[in-house]
Structures are given as structure tokens and as C-alpha cells.
Design a protein around this motif. Structure first.
Motif, PDB file in Angstrom:
ATOM      1  N   THR A 146      36.807  82.038 -63.075  1.00 49.37           N
ATOM      2  CA  THR A 146      37.760  83.035 -63.556  1.00 49.37           C
ATOM      3  C   THR A 146      38.609  82.445 -64.676  1.00 49.37           C
ATOM      4  O   THR A 146      38.954  83.129 -65.640  1.00 49.37           O
ATOM      5  CB  THR A 146      38.646  83.528 -62.398  1.00 49.37           C
ATOM      6  N   GLU A 147      38.924  81.156 -64.581  1.00 50.82           N
ATOM      7  CA  GLU A 147      39.682  80.476 -65.633  1.00 50.82           C
ATOM      8  C   GLU A 147      38.858  80.290 -66.909  1.00 50.82           C
ATOM      9  O   GLU A 147      39.423  80.118 -67.986  1.00 50.82           O
ATOM     10  CB  GLU A 147      40.149  79.100 -65.135  1.00 50.82           C
ATOM     11  N   HIS A 148      37.545  80.287 -66.769  1.00 48.51           N
ATOM     12  CA  HIS A 148      36.628  80.117 -67.902  1.00 48.51           C
ATOM     13  C   HIS A 148      35.678  81.324 -67.910  1.00 48.51           C
ATOM     14  O   HIS A 148      34.514  81.203 -67.503  1.00 48.51           O
ATOM     15  CB  HIS A 148      35.858  78.805 -67.783  1.00 48.51           C
ATOM     16  N   PRO A 149      36.153  82.500 -68.353  1.00 45.59           N
ATOM     17  CA  PRO A 149      35.402  83.741 -68.195  1.00 45.59           C
ATOM     18  C   PRO A 149      34.055  83.776 -68.907  1.00 45.59           C
ATOM     19  O   PRO A 149      33.194  84.582 -68.570  1.00 45.59           O
ATOM     20  CB  PRO A 149      36.351  84.819 -68.731  1.00 45.59           C
ATOM     21  N   TRP A 150      33.826  82.917 -69.862  1.00 44.78           N
ATOM     22  CA  TRP A 150      32.532  82.844 -70.535  1.00 44.78           C
ATOM     23  C   TRP A 150      31.495  82.140 -69.661  1.00 44.78           C
ATOM     24  O   TRP A 150      30.284  82.248 -69.887  1.00 44.78           O
ATOM     25  CB  TRP A 150      32.672  82.073 -71.864  1.00 44.78           C
ATOM     26  N   GLY A 151      31.948  81.409 -68.633  1.00 49.02           N
ATOM     27  CA  GLY A 151      31.058  80.602 -67.812  1.00 49.02           C
ATOM     28  C   GLY A 151      30.045  81.416 -67.023  1.00 49.02           C
ATOM     29  O   GLY A 151      28.862  81.077 -67.003  1.00 49.02           O
ATOM     30  N   ALA A 152      30.491  82.458 -66.350  1.00 48.96           N
ATOM     31  CA  ALA A 152      29.568  83.263 -65.543  1.00 48.96           C
ATOM     32  C   ALA A 152      28.463  83.882 -66.406  1.00 48.96           C
ATOM     33  O   ALA A 152      27.283  83.787 -66.043  1.00 48.96           O
ATOM     34  CB  ALA A 152      30.322  84.328 -64.763  1.00 48.96           C
ATOM     35  N   PRO A 153      28.778  84.494 -67.554  1.00 51.97           N
ATOM     36  CA  PRO A 153      27.690  85.018 -68.387  1.00 51.97           C
ATOM     37  C   PRO A 153      26.748  83.919 -68.883  1.00 51.97           C
ATOM     38  O   PRO A 153      25.527  84.130 -68.948  1.00 51.97           O
ATOM     39  CB  PRO A 153      28.407  85.684 -69.560  1.00 51.97           C
TER      40      PRO A 153
END
Length: 192
Positions: free
Chosen positions: A98-105
Motif C-alpha cells: 500500500t505504501e508502494h502502490p506501483w508494486g502490486a501492478p
């Protein structure tokens, strides 16, 4: 016009670690789609040619950024119970992504495999084995938990169910599903 601190004042000597840190800041704030070597160079107060001395291009920068993300995954050790340890682990991963929102995609796209992710995989799979799962089932459960986590983080749509249902992405909804899955894996009765 406000002045920007020089690269040296803000980051120190230009190197791959500094470049990846600057890229992470941009990706966290604006998304991976907005990440360019030019923007990284501008944020560091240097020219693009200086960046190319450390990374060959955007693809290598994104791979380095994904490796950095994987290296930062939290490893939770909770001695209260195997179920609590697993629960806290996946909640920590959720908070981290959640802190790094680009991570999940980036993880879901599967374009980059981060070797540093093996550390988390081994740790989380061992936690699932302590719940009583065999090696093969623990690996399957690990993949199921990733699917839950990524689906939860990627789906911001309200699912068309109206105001009475929580929006996808609601952390309490994720925790509810996580608890039920872990109970099923452990063979314990579900708690509501």
C-alpha cells in the motif's frame, strides 16, 4: 521559484542505489507509468547521460526498482501462534505494498522476477508449513494468498454491489478474507 537542493546535498554521490531511491520516490508518488530516466535525472539534479552510466535504460531501472521492492518486504516473526504469525506477515505485506502502490501492478504483470523475493517466499511458506500444511500444499497456499493480496490491491472498483458492501481495497475486507483462508488452511473453524 523555489530552489531544489543539489544532487550532492540531497542524495550524495550518484550511484545505482541513489538512482533507484529517486525512482522509487517518483513511482510511489506518480506511478510506474510516469517513471522515466529523464524524470529521475531531473529529480537528482543531473543529466540523463549520467543516469545511463549506471542503468542501461528504463527496463533495467524498473527491474532494479522491483528488486529493491522485493528486498524490502517485511519478514514478521510472531511467536504467539503459527496462525497469528502468518496473519501478521500477510498484513505487513499488504501495508508495505500500500505504501508502494506501483508494486502490486508490477508484481501482477510478471515482467520482472526479483531474486530478493525468494527470501519472503521461503519465510512465508515456512509459516504455512507450521500451520500443518505439507510442502506442496504450503506452496499452493502461498500462491493463493498472493492472489488474494494482489486482487485486493489491484481492484479499486466497488464491484457494483452498492453502499452496503465494502469497497475492494478496504483493508478490513482483506483481513476478513485472510483470516478465513488461514483458518481453512489450518483446518480450524472459521471466526467471523
Amino acid at each position: 521559484m523555489p530552489t531544489t537542493p543539489s544532487r550532492g546535498a540531497r542524495y550524495g554521490a550518484l550511484n545505482r542505489t541513489v538512482i533507484v531511491a529517486a525512482a522509487r520516490t517518483i513511482a510511489d508518488r506518480d506511478g510506474l507509468g510516469q517513471l522515466t530516466l529523464r524524470r529521475v535525472a531531473e529529480s537528482l539534479g543531473t543529466g540523463q547521460a549520467s543516469i545511463y552510466r549506471h542503468v542501461s535504460g528504463r527496463d533495467e531501472l524498473i527491474a532494479a526498482l522491483c528488486e529493491d521492492l522485493a528486498a524490502g518486504f517485511p519478514l514478521v516473526t510472531d511467536q504467539r501462534s503459527p496462525r497469528t504469525a502468518a496473519l501478521r506477515q500477510w498484513e505487513a505485506i499488504h501495508r508495505y505494498l500500500t505504501e508502494h502502490p506501483w508494486g502490486a501492478p508490477a508484481i501482477a504483470a510478471g515482467d520482472t522476477v526479483a531474486v530478493s523475493g525468494e527470501r519472503l517466499a521461503a519465510h512465508a511458506t515456512a509459516q504455512l508449513r507450521r500451520l500443518g500444511l505439507t510442502g506442496r500444499d504450503a506452496a499452493r497456499a502461498y500462491r493463493v494468498l498472493w492472489q488474494l493480496l494482489l486482487g485486493h490491491l489491484l481492484n479499486a472498483h466497488p464491484l457494483g454491489h452498492g453502499a452496503d458492501h465494502p469497497r475492494a481495497g478496504d483493508e478490513s475486507d482483506f483481513r476478513w478474507a485472510l483470516r478465513h483462508l488461514l483458518d481453512a488452511f489450518a483446518g480450524t473453524p472459521r471466526r467471523h
